[in-house]
Design a protein around this motif. Sequence first.
Motif, PDB file in Angstrom:
ATOM      1  N   CYS A  69       0.821  -1.198   0.000  1.00  0.00           N
ATOM      2  CA  CYS A  69       0.000   0.000   0.000  1.00  0.00           C
ATOM      3  C   CYS A  69       0.864   1.261   0.000  1.00  0.00           C
ATOM      4  O   CYS A  69       1.736   1.425   0.846  1.00  0.00           O
ATOM      5  N   THR A  70       0.578   2.153  -0.949  1.00  0.00           N
ATOM      6  CA  THR A  70       1.334   3.391  -1.025  1.00  0.00           C
ATOM      7  C   THR A  70       0.622   4.552  -0.359  1.00  0.00           C
ATOM      8  O   THR A  70       1.026   5.696  -0.511  1.00  0.00           O
ATOM      9  N   CYS A  72      -2.222   5.908  -1.107  1.00  0.00           N
ATOM     10  CA  CYS A  72      -2.670   6.868  -2.110  1.00  0.00           C
ATOM     11  C   CYS A  72      -4.093   7.339  -1.864  1.00  0.00           C
ATOM     12  O   CYS A  72      -4.571   8.244  -2.532  1.00  0.00           O
ATOM     13  N   ASN A  73      -4.806   6.698  -0.923  1.00  0.00           N
ATOM     14  CA  ASN A  73      -6.138   7.166  -0.516  1.00  0.00           C
ATOM     15  C   ASN A  73      -7.246   6.867  -1.518  1.00  0.00           C
ATOM     16  O   ASN A  73      -8.381   7.261  -1.291  1.00  0.00           O
ATOM     17  N   CYS A  75      -8.711   4.104  -2.297  1.00  0.00           N
ATOM     18  CA  CYS A  75      -9.737   3.222  -1.742  1.00  0.00           C
ATOM     19  C   CYS A  75     -10.641   3.995  -0.794  1.00  0.00           C
ATOM     20  O   CYS A  75     -11.851   3.792  -0.771  1.00  0.00           O
ATOM     21  N   TYR A 105      -3.733   1.749   8.531  1.00  0.00           N
ATOM     22  CA  TYR A 105      -4.819   1.532   7.585  1.00  0.00           C
ATOM     23  C   TYR A 105      -5.991   1.025   8.409  1.00  0.00           C
ATOM     24  O   TYR A 105      -6.007  -0.121   8.854  1.00  0.00           O
ATOM     25  N   CYS A 122      -7.937  -0.310  -6.189  1.00  0.00           N
ATOM     26  CA  CYS A 122      -6.588  -0.164  -5.656  1.00  0.00           C
ATOM     27  C   CYS A 122      -5.550  -0.381  -6.755  1.00  0.00           C
ATOM     28  O   CYS A 122      -5.498  -1.453  -7.349  1.00  0.00           O
ATOM     29  N   GLN A 124      -2.412  -0.740  -6.581  1.00  0.00           N
ATOM     30  CA  GLN A 124      -1.281  -1.588  -6.201  1.00  0.00           C
ATOM     31  C   GLN A 124      -1.710  -3.009  -5.865  1.00  0.00           C
ATOM     32  O   GLN A 124      -0.869  -3.828  -5.514  1.00  0.00           O
TER      33      GLN A 124
HETATM   34  S1  SF4 Z   1      -5.928   2.227  -2.901  1.00  0.00           S
HETATM   35 FE1  SF4 Z   1      -4.534   0.558  -2.429  1.00  0.00          FE
HETATM   36  S2  SF4 Z   1      -2.521   1.564  -2.365  1.00  0.00           S
HETATM   37 FE2  SF4 Z   1      -4.053   3.191  -2.266  1.00  0.00          FE
HETATM   38  S3  SF4 Z   1      -4.362   3.516  -0.070  1.00  0.00           S
HETATM   39 FE3  SF4 Z   1      -5.885   2.041  -0.692  1.00  0.00          FE
HETATM   40  S4  SF4 Z   1      -4.923   0.068  -0.318  1.00  0.00           S
HETATM   41 FE4  SF4 Z   1      -3.296   1.554  -0.283  1.00  0.00          FE
END
Ligand code: SF4
Lengths: 165, 362, 374
Positions: A69-70, A72-73, A75, A105, A122, A124
Motif C-alpha cells: 500500500c502506497t 494513495c487514498n 480506496c 490503515y 486499488c 497496487q
Molecule cells: S488504494 Fe490501495 S494503495 Fe491506495 S491507499 Fe488504498 S490500499 Fe493503499
Amino acid sequence: MNSIITYLKELFGGIKTLLKGMMVTGYYFVHPRSIITQQYPENRKTLQMFDRFKGQVSMPHDENNLHKCTACNICEINCPNGSIEVISKQVEKADGKTKKELDTYIYKLSMCTFCGLCIKVCPQDAIVFTPEFEHAVFNQDKLIKTLNKPGSSLKEKVKEPINII
Amino acid sequence: MTFNIYDLTSFNQWVDKTLYDSLPAFWAMIIEMTLIGVAFLLFYALIGLFLVYAERKVCAFIQNRVGPNRVGPYGIFQTIADFIKLLMKELIPINKADKFLFNLAPFIVIIASFMAIAAIPFGLGLHAIDFNIGVFYVMAVSSLGVIGVLLAGWSSNNKYSLIGAMRSGAQIVSYELSVGLSMVTIVILAGSMQLSTIVEAQRDGWFIFTGHVPALIAFLIFIIASTAETNRGPFDLAEAESELTAGYHTEYSGIKFAFFFLAEYMNMFIVASIAATLFWGGWMPLHIGGWAGFNTVMDYIPPFFWYMGKTMVVIFIMMWFKWTFPRLRIDQLLKLEWKYLLPINLFNIILMALIVLLGWHF
Amino acid sequence: MEDLFIISDAIQEEEYIINMGPQHPSTHGVLRFKVSLKGETVLGVEPHCGYIHRGIEKMCERLTYQQVIHLTDRLDYLSAHINNEAVCLLVENALQIEVPERVKYIRTILSELSRLASHQLWWCAFGMDLGALTTYFYGLRDREPILDIFEETTGARLLQSFNCPGGLMNDIHPNFIKRVKDYIVYFRKKLPEYDELLTGNVILQERTNDIGFLTLEDAISYGVTGPSGRASGFACDVRKHHPYSAYDKVEFKEILFDKGDTFHRYKARVEEMWESLKIIEQLIDNIPEGDFVVKMKPIIRLPEGEYYQRVEACRGEFGVYVLSTGDKYPYRVKFRSPNFSNLSAINLLSAGHKIADLVAISGSLDLVIPDIDR
Ligand code: SF4
Ligand code: SF4
C-alpha cells in the motif's frame, strides 16, 4: 346419480392427491442420507470456504513484513460507506527527500457492505478479500481493525502507480 | 405373589390384598389412589417429554434435517432442557386480562387430558378403572379440554386469541360428532362399551381386519376427526401460526404455555391409544387364525409393548399428516365434516349394523 | 395513539380492527396490515409501510454511479443481481457503451439463477403461509446449490454487487459452467416434487382457487407486474417485450394466464421456474470468449438529461430513473419497485375473503418488504 358420481370423484381424487404428497414426505423420512445439513462448529477443520468469498478486507504481507500500500487514498475515496481510513506519515529518506508512507490503515468492518469497490480500484492490489466469516465479537470496537501489521513497511516499486482502474 | 409381565392381574390383586389386610379400608384406598396417581403423573411426564422429542425428530427427518442433536446423544435430553427453560421463564401478567379464568384455563386443558388416561387399558391388568361405559367416558372427558381453550381465548383479552378460540370451538363441536359416530361403529361390532371387553373381543383378529370395509372406513374417519379434535395440523386452525401468531395461547408464557403444549401431545397420545384399542386390538398381540406357531411367537411380546407400539404407529401417522399438508380454512374444515365425514359415517354405521345382523363378520 | 387504530371509514357495527404486523409471521418482514374484520371476514386491508425505510433514493444522490450499485442490492435482496444490472444498463445506455457479448451472457445466466432462487424461496414461504411447513425446507434445500454457485463466482450469497458499469467485477469462476449444468440436472428432478407435494394437493387447490381475483384492468391500473400481473393476463414481461442483455438470443415462453386468482399466481411462478431453467440451458453452453469488462473512465458523468431503464426483476418490472445534471453524482434517483405496486392491490384482492385467505393472497403476491419501503 350424476351428483353422486361427482361427489365420489371429488372424494377419491382428493385422497389421491393427499397420498401423493405423503409419498414425497415419506420418501425423505426413510432416506436420511438426503440430509444436507452441515454440522457447523464440528466441521470447522474441514470447512472450505470459496476462495472468492468476501469475508473481510485485509492487506496481505509478505515474509519480510512488507505490504504494497502506497497510502494513495484511492480506496478511501471510493468506499461508499466511509469504512476505510488511510492515515499516512511523511518519512525522511536516506537521500534527504521526504516521502508519504502508510502509517495506519483503519478498516471498519461494521460499516463495510462488501461491495468490493476498494479492492477493484486499488492500483497496487494492496488489499484483498479474505474468506474469514466468524466476525462475532462482544464489543463493537473490536470490529475496527488495523490492516497493516505493526512494523511493516512498503514493498518498493512493485508496479508503477497508475490512476484508478 | 406372582409377577407375570404378560398378566399383571395377580400382581395387582396381591398389592390390593396386602394393603387392605394391613391397613384400615379407608387408608388403603387412599394409598392405592395415590400410588396410581403418582404412576400416572410419571407416565404422563415421560410420555410428554418423549412425544415432543419424537415429533421434533420425525419432522426433522421428513424435512431433510437432522433435528435436535446437541443435548445428549442424538439430542435425547433436548426436551428436558426445554422444559427447564420453560419452568424458569417469567410468567408475563396480561393487562386487563380476566386473571382468574386466564390462570384456570391451562389447568382445565391439562386435567381433561389427564382424566382420560384412567380408562385406557395399557395391558392385561394394567387398567386403572374398567368402566362399563369406558368408550363413552373417554369421549366425554377428552372433549372437556375445549372449555379450557375457549376460556384461554376469551380471558387473554387479545383478538388473535379470541379468533383462535372461536375456531377451536366450532371445530370441536363438529368433529366430536365424527369421532363419536366412528366409535359407535366399533361399539356395534363389539356389542359392548367396556374397553376391556372390546379388547378381549379382538383376541382372534383385530376389528380393523374382522370388521370388513366399515371398520376400515371408521378407522380412517376416526384418525381424521381425532386429528382435528386435538387441534393438530392440518387442522391446527386454533393456533394457525401464520395467521393468528399462536392463536389461543398467544398470551401465555412459561409453565402455563408448557401446560398447553403438553396437553396437545397428551391428547394426541390419548386419541392414538383409543384408535389402537378400538381398531387394532389394544394390547392384544397380532393373531392370525390357524397359524399356531406364529401366534405363540407373537404372544412372547408383552402386552404393554404391543399397546405402545400400536399407539406410536398411530401417532406417527398423525405427525406425518401434520408435516405434509397445508392447513384448511375454517369453512373448508366445516365442509369436510358436514359434507364428507358425517354422511359417510352415518352410512357406515348402517352398513356395520347390517353386517353384524347378518353375521358377515369373522 | 387511539386514532392509529381507526380505519378511514367509521367503524361499523360488529366490525373490529386487527393489527397484523409489523411483527407477524405472515408478513415476512416489517409490513403492517391494518385489517378490519367482521367475524372472520375481511372488510378491508390498509397496508402501512415505512418500517424499514432507509432513504436509499436520497442516499444515491451523494454517491457516484459505481457506488449506487451496492445500494440497489438492498432493495429487493432476492433479485440483487437483477437490480444491479438495471443501474449498469442505464449507465451503459446513457454513455452508449457496448458491453462484450460474454458479459451479456453471464449477466443473463446470473439473472435467471437469481430468479430461480427467488421463486424457490417464495414457494417455500408460500407453503409455510398455508401451513405446510415442510415445503420451507425443501425449497431452501434446492436453493442452496444456487447460492453456492453465486458464492463461488461473485463472493457473496445474497448481495452480490457483481455488476459494474461496463461489465462485471470479475470473470466467472472456472467451476461455474459445470456447477450450473449439474444444478439444472438436479433441479429438473426436484421440480416435479413441488407439484406433487403442493400444487396438486387438494387442500392447496381449495385454499387458493377462486380466491383473490385480479382482473386484467385492475392489474394494469394498479401496475401489478411480474408473475402476479401475468397471472391476470397482463403481458408485461420486460425480457420478452423490451429485451436487454442476452434475452433476445434465447427462446422462452411468457407465462400468461387469464384467471388471475391466487392459484394462477402460484402456478405462474412455478411455470416460470421451468422457463428459467430453459433459458439457462440455452446459454450455458455457448458463453462467448472475451473480456468481462470494458474499460471505463474512473469518474462516470452521465450527460445532462433524464434516463430510465427497466428490467424484469423476480417480482415484476424494476425501473431506475435518473435525472443527471452532468455531475458525477445523479441529481435524482427514483426506483420503480415492483413490490410497492403489487402491494397496492392487496385491499382489492382480499376484501370479502377470510383471514386465512388474506395470508394466502399476500403470500401469492410475494412481497419483499425492503423493496416496498426502500
Ligand atoms: S488504494 Fe490501495 S494503495 Fe491506495 S491507499 Fe488504498 S490500499 Fe493503499
Ligand atoms: S468493500 Fe466496499 S464498503 Fe467495504 S471497505 Fe471496500 S469499498 Fe468500503
